[in-house]
Design a protein around this motif. Structure first.
Motif, mmCIF file in Angstrom:
data_model
loop_
_atom_site.group_PDB
_atom_site.id
_atom_site.type_symbol
_atom_site.label_atom_id
_atom_site.label_comp_id
_atom_site.label_asym_id
_atom_site.label_seq_id
_atom_site.Cartn_x
_atom_site.Cartn_y
_atom_site.Cartn_z
ATOM 1 N N THR A 59 -1.683 -12.345 3.822
ATOM 2 C CA THR A 59 -1.222 -13.885 3.594
ATOM 3 C C THR A 59 -1.618 -14.296 2.200
ATOM 4 O O THR A 59 -1.213 -15.007 1.749
ATOM 5 N N ASP A 166 7.087 -7.994 -0.312
ATOM 6 C CA ASP A 166 5.875 -8.005 0.747
ATOM 7 C C ASP A 166 5.828 -6.543 1.472
ATOM 8 O O ASP A 166 6.559 -6.268 2.161
ATOM 9 N N LYS A 197 -3.805 -2.880 7.737
ATOM 10 C CA LYS A 197 -2.556 -2.405 8.788
ATOM 11 C C LYS A 197 -2.707 -0.933 8.955
ATOM 12 O O LYS A 197 -1.954 -0.262 7.934
#
Ligand SMILES: *Cc1c(COP(=O)(O)O)cnc(C)c1O
Length: 336
Positions: A59, A166, A197
């Motif tokens: 983010t 992204d 992730k």
């Protein structure tokens, strides 16, 4: 517990932790952390960009990118369901007075070029200035192929737009496309990559782009409190993930496919063939997804339940877990 809610739940292994404590450290806000400097250099080389900057989260990375590309009153074109529009608390608008122009996402995860062109604004005092196209790969586990980026680049050049990608899960996409990071990056102006992730690091993302973009982004990172001092500890973890865990993403994809296959004979379930590590299960309308999630939890399986069930495979889930999960879902269905 087998936790399928997200690949963000992966934890650092003993090996990763051991390597982290060997990191040579310095104060990264002074530019003094040798581990950070080496890792940023490595990521710039891997992506083919001039510069890279580590950030605390995906983010924060996307926020720095959006605000580096766009100034107050300028807009970015983005998918309605893309992270940079929907899941970042409106950061670009709130903190940068940057205007989002969301458009619908195709079932493939792509933005249709017609839709993009339809919202690009001419230079007119009524409009925000169209500045950036914000793309995503993978989107909801779907892989966007290289050819799409070639076409997107042409469109962007024609209209003088920059492209930010992204790439929170770009390594999942690259695993399936069987191409190198730099091949994808040559068609965009910046990329954000998450290492928390599915790759086991406790935190950390990297933003890569031109020197000009990364210099601007550094100022924004500082402004939002993202200047981290002995950040080499995290850079070391990210480097470990790059060397040891990226290659394991193929196993996560195989596990997702296995789960979908094991459940394919259940009439109550509709499952689209997973492209990467996400399995979306739509239940028969007689079966409530929340109830299914509750019953699974009692058997030690955590899933995300909205309209559908989402199961994300990752580093800390193995084949035996997949088989147990499929059997458990079948047992529950047989009792309903
Ligand atoms: C998770 C995610 C992010 C943000 O990552 P955080 O590290 O959780 O802030 C950005 N984009 C996409 C597509 C993601 O899935």
């Amino acid at each position: 517990m087998i936790d399928y809610r997200s690949d963000t739940v992966t934890k650092p292994s003993q090996k990763m932790l051991e390597v982290m404590i060997t990191a040579e450290l310095g104060d990264d806000v002074y530019g003094d952390d040798p581990t950070v400097n080496a890792f940023e250099k490595k990521m710039a080389a891997l992506t083919g960009f001039e510069a890279a900057m580590i950030v605390n989260s995906g983010t924060q990375s996307n926020l720095c990118a959006l605000l580096a590309h766009c100034s107050r009153g300028e807009e970015y074109i983005v998918g309605q369901g893309y992270h940079t529009y929907l899941y970042e608390a409106g950061g670009a608008a709130v903190l940068g007075s940057v205007v989002p122009q969301p458009i619908s996402v195709q079932p493939s995860g792509e933005l249709a070029f017609n839709d993009i062109e339809a919202v690009i604004k001419e230079d007119d005092q009524h409009f925000a200035k169209s500045k950036l196209l914000s793309l995503e790969n993978t989107h909801c586990g779907k892989v966007i192929p290289l050819d799409y980026f070639i076409k997107a680049r042409k469109l962007a050049n024609k209209h003088n737009l920059a492209i930010h990608l992204d790439g929170a899960r770009i390594f999942n996409a690259l695993t399936e496309l069987n191409i190198e990071l730099a091949e994808m990056c040559q068609y965009v102006d910046s990329i954000s990559i998450c290492f928390s992730k599915g790759l086991g690091t406790p935190m950390g993302s990297v933003l890569c782009g031109s020197k000009e973009i990364i210099n601007k982004a550094r100022r924004i990172r500082k402004m939002v409190g993202g200047g981290t001092r002995q950040a080499g500890l995290i850079a070391k973890a990210m480097d470990y993930a790059l060397e040891h865990n990226v290659s394991k993403l193929a196993d996560d994809h195989a596990n997702a496919k296995l789960l979908a296959n094991l459940l394919s004979d259940c009439d109550e379930l509709a499952i689209t063939e997973p492209q990467t590590n996400m399995v979306y299960i739509t239940l028969d309308e007689k079966i409530n997804a929340q109830l299914m999630a509750k019953l699974l939890l009692q058997e030690g399986i955590k899933v995300s339940a909205g309209q559908t069930l989402r199961l994300v495979t990752h580093l800390n889930i193995d084949k035996a877990d997949i088989i147990y999960t499929a059997d458990t879902i079948k047992d529950i269905l047989s009792l309903m």
